[in-house]
Design an enzyme around this catalytic site. Structure first.
Site, mmCIF file in Angstrom:
data_model
loop_
_atom_site.group_PDB
_atom_site.id
_atom_site.type_symbol
_atom_site.label_atom_id
_atom_site.label_comp_id
_atom_site.label_asym_id
_atom_site.label_seq_id
_atom_site.Cartn_x
_atom_site.Cartn_y
_atom_site.Cartn_z
ATOM 1 C CG ASN A 1 73.056 -13.862 51.480
ATOM 2 O OD1 ASN A 1 74.050 -13.152 51.630
ATOM 3 N ND2 ASN A 1 73.102 -15.043 50.902
ATOM 4 C CE1 TYR B 1 83.517 -15.357 40.814
ATOM 5 C CE2 TYR B 1 85.706 -15.091 39.858
ATOM 6 C CZ TYR B 1 84.568 -14.548 40.415
ATOM 7 O OH TYR B 1 84.476 -13.189 40.564
ATOM 8 C CG ASP C 1 69.670 -16.458 49.605
ATOM 9 O OD1 ASP C 1 70.525 -16.653 50.492
ATOM 10 O OD2 ASP C 1 69.745 -16.900 48.444
#
Ligand code: UFG
Length: 328
Positions: A32, A140, A50
Site C-alpha cells: 500500500n 507487536y 491494502d
C-alpha cells in the site's frame, strides 16, 4: 515459482524481491506504499493495494496463479503497538488471517512469514534459541506470535507448509547502494547514528547507559538485510505440505549501542555527537540470536558476519541517497 510478496516495497521486502527475481521467480509485489517505496521495486511488478482489501488480494492470488506467499506487510513499531494496539491486531493479525485463509481456499500451500525476536520478550538468557520461552512483552510481539500459532494449526490440518523467520535487528543495504533503509519517522539505531554523523540530526541519544552489559548500553544482533532476504529464498525452496519451520535469523553476535556509534565513526570518518539519556521503555538489555538451526537445516550463512561490513553497506546507501527515496 509464482510468488506474491505482501509489503514487498518495504525495507526487508524490497531486498527479498530483488533476490527472488534474480533467482528466476515470477514475483507480484502487493504493497500500500504506506511504509514501502515505489522506487524500491520494479514498476511492472508492483500492485498498489491494502491488506484489508481481501477481495483485491484474492483476485491476485487467482489471476496470477500464485503458488507461494511471502508475507511482510505489517506495522513494526513496538512503542506504537503499546499506545495503539488496535492498529496492530487489525493489520498484523486480523487482515493477515484473512490472507492466510484465502491461501487455504485457493490451494496455496507455501507461506513464508516475517516474524521477530520480539516474540521472546525479555529472555532469561542469550543466545536465544528457537526453544527459548515465547513471552512477548508488547502487542507487536503478541500479534506476531499469535499469527505463528495460526500458521502451525493450519499446517497441522491442511495441505500447507510454512516458515516463520524470526528476525533480529535488520540493518544495512544492498551492496550496490541502490535500495536501502528509509523509514519515516526513523527509529532504528544505525540510520539514526549515520544521520547524526552527517549533521542531519543534532545528535544521537543513547537510551540507557546503566544496563547489565559490558559497557552499560543495550546489545543487539544486527543482521544484514540481504542475509535476511536470502533466508526467505532458502525457506521457499524447502517448503512442503505440513512443514512447520521457524528459525531465528541473526549473525549470532551482539554489539552494544556504543560499539555501533564507534563503528559508524570509523566507517564514515565523521564524529558522531552523542547525548546520554534514560532507558527507553521495553528495551531488553541484550538480544542475540542462536541461529544454528537455520544454518544446519537451510544451509543459511550470513555473507555479512560483522558490524563493520553491515555499516559500510548502510553508509553507501545513505551517502548516495541522503534524502532516502524521496530525494530522487
Ligand atoms: N537506540 C538508542 N538510540 C536511538 C535508537 C535506538 O540508544 O536513537 C538503542 C535502543 O535502545 C536499542 C538499540 O539501540 O537498544 C536498537 O534499537 P532499534 O530501535 O534500532 O531496534 P530494536 O532492538 O528496538 O527493535 C528491533 C526491531 C523491532 C523488533 C525488535 C525486537 O526494530 O521491529 O527489534 O526487540 F520488534
Amino acid at each position: 515459482m509464482r510468488i506474491l510478496v505482501t509489503g514487498g516495497a518495504g525495507y526487508i521486502g524490497s531486498h527479498t524481491v530483488r533476490q527472488l527475481l534474480a533467482g528466476g521467480h515470477d514475483v507480484t509485489v502487493y504493497d500500500n506504499l504506506d511504509a514501502g517505496h515505489k522506487r524500491a521495486v520494479p514498476a511492472e511488478r508492483l500492485v498498489v493495494g491494502d491488506l484489508r482489501d481481501i477481495d483485491h488480494l484474492d483476485n491476485l492470488l487467482v489471476v496470477n496463479r500464485i503458488e507461494a506467499v511471502v508475507h511482510f506487510a505489517a506495522f513494526a513499531a513496538v512503542g506504537e503497538s503499546v499506545t495503539n494496539p488496535a492498529k496492530y491486531y487489525t493489520n498484523n493479525l486480523l487482515y493477515s488471517l484473512h490472507l492466510l485463509d484465502r491461501c487455504r481456499r485457493n490451494g496455496i500451500g507455501k507461506f513464508v512469514f516475517s516474524s521477530t525476536c520480539a516474540i521472546y520478550g525479555e529472555p532469561d538468557q542469550v543466545p536465544i534459541t528457537e526453544s527459548t520461552p515465547q513471552r512477548p512483552v508488547n502487542p507487536y510481539g503478541n500479534t506476531k506470535l499469535a499469527f505463528e500459532r495460526a500458521l502451525a494449526d493450519y499446517a497441522s490440518a491442511y495441505p500447507f507448509g510454512y516458515c516463520a523467520l524470526r528476525y533480529f535487528n535488520a540493518a544495512g543495504a544492498a551492496a550496490d547502494g541502490t535500495i536501502g533503509e528509509d523509514h519515516t519517522p526513523e527509529t532504528h539505531l544505525i540510520p539514526i547514528v549515520i544521520q547524526a554523523a552527517t549533521g542531519k540530526r543534532p545528535h544521537v541519544e543513547i537510551f540507557g547507559t546503566d544496563y547489565p552489559t559490558p559497557d552499560g548500553t543495550c546489545v543487539r544482533d544486527y543482521v544484514h538485510v540481504d542475509d535476511l532476504a536470502s533466508a526467505h529464498v532458502l525457506a521457499l525452496a524447502q517448503l512442503t505440505p505440513g512443514a512447520k519451520l521457524a528459525y531465528n535469523v541473526g549473525i549470532g553476535r551482539g554489539y552494544s549501542v556504543r560499539e555501533v556509534i564507534r563503528t559508524v565513526e570509523e566507517v564514515t570518518g565523521m564524529k558522531v555527537p552523542v547525548k546520554e539519556g534514560p532507558r527507553r521503555a521495553g528495551d531488553p538489555p541484550s538480544l542475540v540470536a542462536g541461529a544454528d538451526k537455520i544454518r544446519a537445516e537451510l544451509g543459511w550463512a550470513p555473507k555479512y558476519d560483522n558490524l563493520k561490513a553491515i555499516i559500510e553497506s548502510a553508509w553507501r546507501w545513505h551517502k548516495a541517497h541522503p534524502a532516502g527515496y524521496e530525494g530522487e
